[in-house]
Structure formats: C-alpha cells, structure tokens
Design a protein around this motif. Sequence first.
Motif, mmCIF file in Angstrom:
data_model
loop_
_atom_site.group_PDB
_atom_site.id
_atom_site.type_symbol
_atom_site.label_atom_id
_atom_site.label_comp_id
_atom_site.label_asym_id
_atom_site.label_seq_id
_atom_site.Cartn_x
_atom_site.Cartn_y
_atom_site.Cartn_z
ATOM 1 N N LEU A 177 0.847 -1.198 0.000
ATOM 2 C CA LEU A 177 0.000 0.000 0.000
ATOM 3 C C LEU A 177 0.879 1.243 0.000
ATOM 4 O O LEU A 177 1.809 1.358 0.794
ATOM 5 N N HIS A 178 0.558 2.180 -0.893
ATOM 6 C CA HIS A 178 1.244 3.467 -0.925
ATOM 7 C C HIS A 178 0.335 4.517 -0.292
ATOM 8 O O HIS A 178 -0.811 4.692 -0.708
ATOM 9 N N VAL A 179 0.859 5.211 0.726
ATOM 10 C CA VAL A 179 0.104 6.227 1.455
ATOM 11 C C VAL A 179 0.729 7.585 1.179
ATOM 12 O O VAL A 179 1.908 7.809 1.479
ATOM 13 N N PHE A 180 -0.068 8.494 0.606
ATOM 14 C CA PHE A 180 0.407 9.828 0.248
ATOM 15 C C PHE A 180 -0.201 10.886 1.158
ATOM 16 O O PHE A 180 -1.376 10.797 1.536
ATOM 17 N N SER A 181 0.586 11.910 1.487
ATOM 18 C CA SER A 181 0.017 13.108 2.098
ATOM 19 C C SER A 181 -0.725 13.878 1.016
ATOM 20 O O SER A 181 -0.297 13.926 -0.141
ATOM 21 N N SER A 182 -1.853 14.484 1.363
ATOM 22 C CA SER A 182 -2.620 15.210 0.340
ATOM 23 C C SER A 182 -1.948 16.520 -0.035
ATOM 24 O O SER A 182 -2.072 16.987 -1.171
ATOM 25 N N GLY A 183 -1.213 17.124 0.918
ATOM 26 C CA GLY A 183 -0.567 18.406 0.667
ATOM 27 C C GLY A 183 -1.026 19.444 1.669
ATOM 28 O O GLY A 183 -2.003 19.253 2.405
ATOM 29 N N ASN A 184 -0.334 20.574 1.681
ATOM 30 C CA ASN A 184 -0.646 21.666 2.614
ATOM 31 C C ASN A 184 -1.002 22.941 1.854
ATOM 32 O O ASN A 184 -0.582 24.034 2.215
ATOM 33 N N ARG A 185 -1.787 22.784 0.793
ATOM 34 C CA ARG A 185 -2.165 23.921 -0.054
ATOM 35 C C ARG A 185 -3.678 24.081 -0.093
ATOM 36 O O ARG A 185 -4.262 24.428 -1.121
ATOM 37 N N PHE A 237 -10.185 24.237 -3.568
ATOM 38 C CA PHE A 237 -10.483 22.865 -3.957
ATOM 39 C C PHE A 237 -9.494 22.413 -5.031
ATOM 40 O O PHE A 237 -8.812 23.224 -5.652
ATOM 41 N N ALA A 238 -9.436 21.094 -5.235
ATOM 42 C CA ALA A 238 -8.622 20.490 -6.297
ATOM 43 C C ALA A 238 -7.174 20.963 -6.218
ATOM 44 O O ALA A 238 -6.563 21.295 -7.230
ATOM 45 N N ASN A 239 -6.618 20.999 -5.003
ATOM 46 C CA ASN A 239 -5.252 21.513 -4.825
ATOM 47 C C ASN A 239 -4.303 20.472 -4.235
ATOM 48 O O ASN A 239 -3.477 20.774 -3.381
ATOM 49 N N ALA A 285 -4.705 8.772 -0.283
ATOM 50 C CA ALA A 285 -4.218 10.112 0.056
ATOM 51 C C ALA A 285 -4.858 10.535 1.371
ATOM 52 O O ALA A 285 -6.044 10.301 1.600
ATOM 53 N N VAL A 286 -4.059 11.189 2.213
ATOM 54 C CA VAL A 286 -4.506 11.519 3.567
ATOM 55 C C VAL A 286 -4.333 13.009 3.817
ATOM 56 O O VAL A 286 -3.243 13.560 3.647
ATOM 57 N N GLY A 287 -5.423 13.657 4.219
ATOM 58 C CA GLY A 287 -5.372 15.049 4.636
ATOM 59 C C GLY A 287 -5.109 15.162 6.115
ATOM 60 O O GLY A 287 -5.047 14.166 6.845
ATOM 61 N N SER A 288 -4.967 16.385 6.610
ATOM 62 C CA SER A 288 -4.573 16.582 8.003
ATOM 63 C C SER A 288 -5.727 17.093 8.849
ATOM 64 O O SER A 288 -6.526 17.916 8.408
ATOM 65 N N ALA A 289 -5.769 16.579 10.076
ATOM 66 C CA ALA A 289 -6.772 16.970 11.067
ATOM 67 C C ALA A 289 -6.071 17.612 12.258
ATOM 68 O O ALA A 289 -4.897 17.367 12.522
ATOM 69 N N SER A 309 -4.903 21.852 4.821
ATOM 70 C CA SER A 309 -4.898 20.513 4.241
ATOM 71 C C SER A 309 -5.451 20.556 2.821
ATOM 72 O O SER A 309 -6.529 21.090 2.570
ATOM 73 N N SER A 310 -4.716 19.989 1.871
ATOM 74 C CA SER A 310 -5.145 20.019 0.470
ATOM 75 C C SER A 310 -6.412 19.215 0.260
ATOM 76 O O SER A 310 -6.601 18.146 0.839
ATOM 77 N N ARG A 311 -7.282 19.746 -0.594
ATOM 78 C CA ARG A 311 -8.585 19.166 -0.850
ATOM 79 C C ARG A 311 -8.659 18.532 -2.233
ATOM 80 O O ARG A 311 -7.841 18.785 -3.101
ATOM 81 N N GLY A 312 -9.726 17.742 -2.402
ATOM 82 C CA GLY A 312 -10.089 17.252 -3.718
ATOM 83 C C GLY A 312 -11.025 18.244 -4.376
ATOM 84 O O GLY A 312 -11.154 19.385 -3.911
ATOM 85 N N PRO A 313 -11.673 17.856 -5.449
ATOM 86 C CA PRO A 313 -11.625 16.505 -6.016
ATOM 87 C C PRO A 313 -10.416 16.297 -6.907
ATOM 88 O O PRO A 313 -9.673 17.221 -7.210
ATOM 89 N N ALA A 314 -10.234 15.021 -7.304
ATOM 90 C CA ALA A 314 -9.273 14.734 -8.360
ATOM 91 C C ALA A 314 -9.777 15.374 -9.649
ATOM 92 O O ALA A 314 -10.913 15.846 -9.731
#
Length: 876
Positions: free
Chosen positions: A257-265, A281-283, A296-300, A310-315
């Motif tokens: 399993l590959h786990v990615f941070s979503s980003g801080n944008r 959004f979409a960032n 992909a995992v965002g931050s809480a 925390s970076s959002r979707g959508p893709a």
Amino acid sequence: MYIYGWSYMTHRNLFTIATLLLAVTFHSMAQQPHSPMRIESQLLQESRLPDLYLLTNDSTAFRHWVNQQPVVVPWIYEGRGIYRILAEANWSSETLKRIPGVSAVDRAGRKPQEEIVLGNFDQTVNAVTSVAAHYPGTNGMDRTLSVKEKPFDISDLDLSGRIILNSQFDEPATPHATFMATIAAGAGNTSPYARGAAWAASITTSDFDRLLPDNGNELSLLNVSVQNHSYGVGLENYYGVESFAYDRQGIEYPEILHVFSSGNRGTSTPADGAYAGVTGFANLTGQFKVSKNTIAVGSADRFGEVVPLSSRGPAHDGRIKPELIAYGDAGSSEAAAIVSGISLLIQQQYEQKFNAFPDVALLKAILINSAQDTGRPHVDYETGFGNADALEALKTVNAGNFFSGIAGPGDELIFPIVVSEGNHQLKVTLVWADPPADPLSDKALVNDLDLTIVQTSSQEVWEPWVLNPTPSVTALKEDAVRGKDRLNNVEQITIDDPQAGVYEIKVSGYNMKTVQQKFHIVYQTMATGFEWRYPLHTDALRSDEKNILRWRWAGKEAVGSIFYKMESDAEWQLVGENISVKQNYVEWNAPEEQGLIQFRMKVAGNNYDTDPVAITKPERLKVGYNCDEDVMLVWRKLQGATHYSVYQLGEKYLEPLMITTDTFLIVSKAEMLSDYFSFAPVFGESTGYRESLINYNLQGTECYFISVLPRHYVTDSEVLVDVLLGTVYNLKEATFERWNGVDFLPVRKLQPVTSNRFTMQDPLPLTGTYPYRVKLETQSGLAVFSDEVRITYVSETNVFVYPNPLYGNETVSIVIDDDGEARIQLVDLNGRVLREVLDSGPEKTIDTAGLPAGSYLLRIYRRNGQVDTQKLIVVK
C-alpha cells in the motif's frame, strides 16, 4: 534497475545491443493495444520543455525513431516501458507529436518537497493509543515500512535495531524523515510521545528524487508492505504517467500500500485543469496522489477536524480525494505517517487471524469503512470518508466483517448480512483495485462496479453517497446525496438506525473494460452507546497540565456530564456539563494531585466509568553518582506510589530492569545493556507516566560530584566553595583540601554529610593562587575526589603578580583587591618606563613580549593615590 543512454546516428550497433538486452522487459508493453498519443496539455504551451516521461506501447518503434535522430537524445530508462527524456534534448512540442510508439508524454523532473513543519503529535486522535489496551500484541511486528524521501537518522534511539540499511543511508539524514519514521513506527524509547503506531515494525528508506514507484520486486524482497510518501511537488491534479505507474503497481503487487500526504495547499487556487480558478479545492500537490489504488490523507487538528491548509479534492475527474484525514496539525505529512502505521497494524492483525495477507483494496476498504465521519455529513472533498480510526479498523478485522468477489460485465453478486436490534448505523464500503487508465485521460475509472443494499423484508434499496463534481465552490460544498457512482473505485453506503433483519449487499458490473474485476466489501454495524477511548487502563496522564479526554458515541444527539475522582476522594468532581456526546472529546485542566484517577460520563441517567489510571507530575530521572564500577539512579518519592519500575534501553526497546520500592537504584556497569535509563511510578496495577530517557553519562554527575564552584576565583577574604552532589547515600564525611606545594592538606571537614548542597570554607587562605579540591569518604572507606579549582587570595595590603618569574613572551597578571581602573607601569632598574597600560577588573594584565632577561619593577597606581611596587623576574 535504471538504464542510462545516449543515442547517436553513428552508434547504431550499440543501440541494437541495448535493444536486444531489454527485449524481454519491453515484450509485455509491446503486446498492449496501441492508443492515440496523449500529451500533458501544459507541455504544448512551453517554449522549452522540461524532463519528460514517455510511456511507450511499441518500444521497438520508439527506439528505432530515437536512433534515427541527427543529434544526441539523452534518456534514462525507468523500467516497464517508461523513458525519461532529459531537458538537454531540447525538444520542441512539435517534436513530441512525431514520436512513434509512444502512448503518453508527461512532465518529469519536478523537485519533491517535504510537507510539514515539525511539531508534536498526538496518537490519541486516531485511537492509536487505544490499540494497546484492546490489542496489546498488535504492534507491526514482522512488517516493514518504507519511508520514501531522504534518509532518516539511523542513530535515532526510537528506530534503532529495526532498520533495514541500503545505499541511500550514505546521504545525510533529515529531521523530517526521522519524524515520519517515528510517527509511523517509533518505539517510544526516548519518550512516550515518540511511540509510533506500528512500534515493532522494521523500517527502511527510499529516495523521493525519483517520483515513479520503486521496483515492486525489490520492495517485496524487503518485506515492505506499506510505503509512506510525505512530500509534494506543487499543485498538480491530473492523471499522469506517475499515477498510471502507481495504479499498475497496486495490481501487480497487491500486498504493498502506498500512502500519500494530500498536501498543505488547502487554501490555494489551481491555475489549470478542470478546476482552474476554483479557490480552496482540487489543490493536491502531485499527480501521483491522483492514483486510484493508493490512498491520500489530509490533516486533522487535535479535535479531529480538518486543518484549513490541508489540500482538498476533487481529483481532476471529480473523484474523492483525499480518502481520509488523520492528525497532523503541523501538516499532512504526519497524517500520512499515522495512516501508514495504522495500515501495518491492520496487515499484522489480518495475517495473524486468517493466515493470509490482505491486498491493497481490502486494506483500503477497512481503513475507509472504519473511519469516523467528520466535516460535512457522509463523504466530502475536504475530509474524504472521515478521520482514520485504528481501533475500529482492528475491530473490523477481528470480526471478519468483509467479503471478496469477482464480477464480470452484467454480473450481480449478493452477500447477505444480519443486522440485529439496537444498532445506530450500518456502514458498507466497496473497493476494488482498478486497472490503470491511459495517462492523461479525462476520466480515470476503467471498470465501473455498482454497490447497492436491499432490505429483504421491505425491499427498500439504498445507493452510495455521491458528490457533485461541478467545478464551482458552491457545488463542491454541497452535501453528499444518494445515487449511482460513475467516477470512483470506492463506494460507500450508510444506513442510520437500521431496522433489524437481513440485508443484501449487491455488487454488479456496470461498465467494464476487462472480463473480470476482483472487489472487496467491508461492513460494520455500530451499536448504540458510549465507549471511552482515552484514557484507558494502559494510559497515564500528567497532572497540572491540559489533557484531552476522548470517547466514541453512537446514537442520536445527547448531552452528558463528565466527572473525575481521585482514589482518595469520596465524591466525584465536575469536569464539565451539557457536553455534546457527539463531540467525542473534552479538554480538561488536570489538578496538581497525583495518584489513581477515574472518570465518569453520565448520559441520560447512565454512568460510563473508566478504569483507574495513574496521573503524575513529570519527574526526571537523575544520577546520584557515576563511579568506575556502578551508577546510582535517583528520583523523587511520589505520594501514593506503591513501587517504581526502572527501565534500560536494549537493542530495540526499553526493557524492565528492576521493580523497587526505594527511590534509588545502584546499577553495575558490568551488567548494563546501554547507557540509557528511564523509570515510571506504579500505583497498584497502574503504571504512571514514564519519563524521558536519560543517558547517565550526559547528566553532569561524576562520582558523586555534580559541581564544585568557588564563590570568587579571586578574593581578599575567606575562600568559599559551593558543592553540589548527586546523592549523599553511603557518605561518611567531606573534606576541603588545599595544595601546599607538596600535597593536599585538609582545611575544613564536614561530618556527617546530610545534604547534597553545602559550602566548604578556608578561613585562613594563603596569599597567591592555590589549587583546592573536595574529598568525599564513603562508609566503606572509599575516597572520591572532585576536580581541582584554582583560587587566588590577595590581602588588602598585598599585590599578587603571576607568573613570576616568567619564561618567554608571557602576559603578566596583577591581582589587587581593587577592581577599578589602575595605571600599570613596567620599569627597568634604571627607572625608565618601558610599558604602560590602563586596565580594570580584579585581574589586570600587561604584555612582556620582547623583554630581555633580567629584573624589572611593576608600579601600580590606584585610584585612591596608593602606589604599589612589585619586582618582576624575566628568565629566557
């Protein structure tokens, strides 16, 4: 394996040999059906092209074309039909359109950046600490985590003994990588805060300078089952070659399993793509995070709510990203690391229970289905399917609440489950590892499966929650509604307050490009009620600090009151009232009291009590003495503690050394495993907060002595020295000694020694500079000496000059009882002034460089008019 090459018109033979050597590797790619070439849209607008990825569907045609070019084409073969063309090729966008055998052209060579500001982390947010109470044997043992960025610190005490070395560790370690490894798999040796989710897992590293997936076979040989990716490359939201490659590896190596941070944008606005100009959004920060068979995992924050950055979707195609959030108030890097650690726990628990290994899609389904909903109801583009919950994930595995199946076009598979009375919610999640789409496709989904739930008695039908992917802020903030999902390879249905009875979970193949598609279903029935999450019996609190009490509530909105009671108290004391139980936490300022404490939540007349847990003030372990053969460790007595546990650091973990009722422990150096120790107070069966690890050699304590400090190094009265000892254990007496030119002689004795702080005195010092020391004698007759200190005594009528005589070009110091400014002259025996200076302070100086051997006079003119004269001898 990477192959580097340069193709020249004049080197066709070399080119042919290379082609033959790689023929087997290219064969599978060459058999794929050809599709029209897709070029990343922004590349067509750039005057100078960067490094490029070329995904080939006919390697022979591509190689032949490269071989025919009149100039050098610098390239790197990345494997699996992917070539990297370096920017030095100086290709134009028009060149790209003429290349045969290529299905996709994408940008490469972006510089990855770590996505965090280092800070503390809190494993209670995602119920990681709760795992120790419910599943004490689940710790990541026999699993391996790969941290893809730069190397972490192999000397870190929370990682030592479990590191799988490779050549990347030759590079300098970074704090960020060390922090990620610690969050996911730290042993908690240095501090309880440094204990990661999978604290017994092995750990290795991989370089994030190469953004494509690592070689799957090499990862498998290292037993890597989770790889953490806490980095980004700037705003990118499209399905590119890297997305394709990660999705392909998710199918070919389903155990990784590959786990990615979503980003801080999270507040940024994309400048291109379908969501260009839609602020907030979409960032996502990397096209590899758009892949379908990863997570992909965002931050809480500490309260389980999404962090604004925390970076959002959508893709790019409206798919749900991120899938989860986790604690990471310093950034999504640590959120990804927490989910990586939780994933290792799930894999271990599954393997122990079923003697098999969960593939990526099942693991992903367990993570998603067990998450706690947060943000807008059900799913959303900010928090995905919710906040990761380690305890619920392991409960799901332990209950075996999942099905697997294979669907073909038009197939419908039915999985019946029984829902009993008293459940607040039924939640079902469908996940499948979708085949990789063509890079740069507008829509990434290849095989579209449908999930529905039917109650057999009423024939009521429920469909998945879907979001509005229309590119506007208003649409993207709409609540989820039920409907057919035509975008995601993850579908989820929740049913609140389900009636008891049989429910049929149905999966059907709607629109599929392959003959078969394997899928996984995970379900959960959540019984109405209250469950404490923190503190549990394995936890310890710190007094006189802010603590966060946590629980999980399943049911309708209600309010409750929380109380606490120390073991010695007769009555419960109020923490707070009218607390929404759906909030799942409350902040509490702990009192200064120490001992055993218990909490109670009272809801609708029902009491929910925690087990008694220890609450203590921080108390650092100290060194009483550090002598040649043994070390004495000491600590403060804690009221109510029945005994104390002392630990020493072993090869990997802290190991129990001794349980004692005393407040000290003498450890033989011959029997030590390491230089590191810690301790914790114990209250009955509850262990208090374990203090931070210490290295006994770095605490400033030698054999009894911590410090021996003169009040004044130059004095015109008595000599006073302040002494600080680590302990007075087994001491008989202390003696203050002064050097007389031949030996140290006693000038003052202290007997008995009752305090570790005392002052030694020489009431009749000798004029000049003399060494002093303190001698300790133990009850057994052992003598222990402090380091020497040199103290200068000058009486009111004396001037002290040193060195005298002097050798060579030394500086002469003149000590008088007046630290004000004085004029100092160096005079020869004929009365000529050779040198003169103005100086102040208790010790004044004059330079003697270049003086020939002989006798001289020093004249000191004080502010009060007094003149002192001293003879100076220069010897060459």
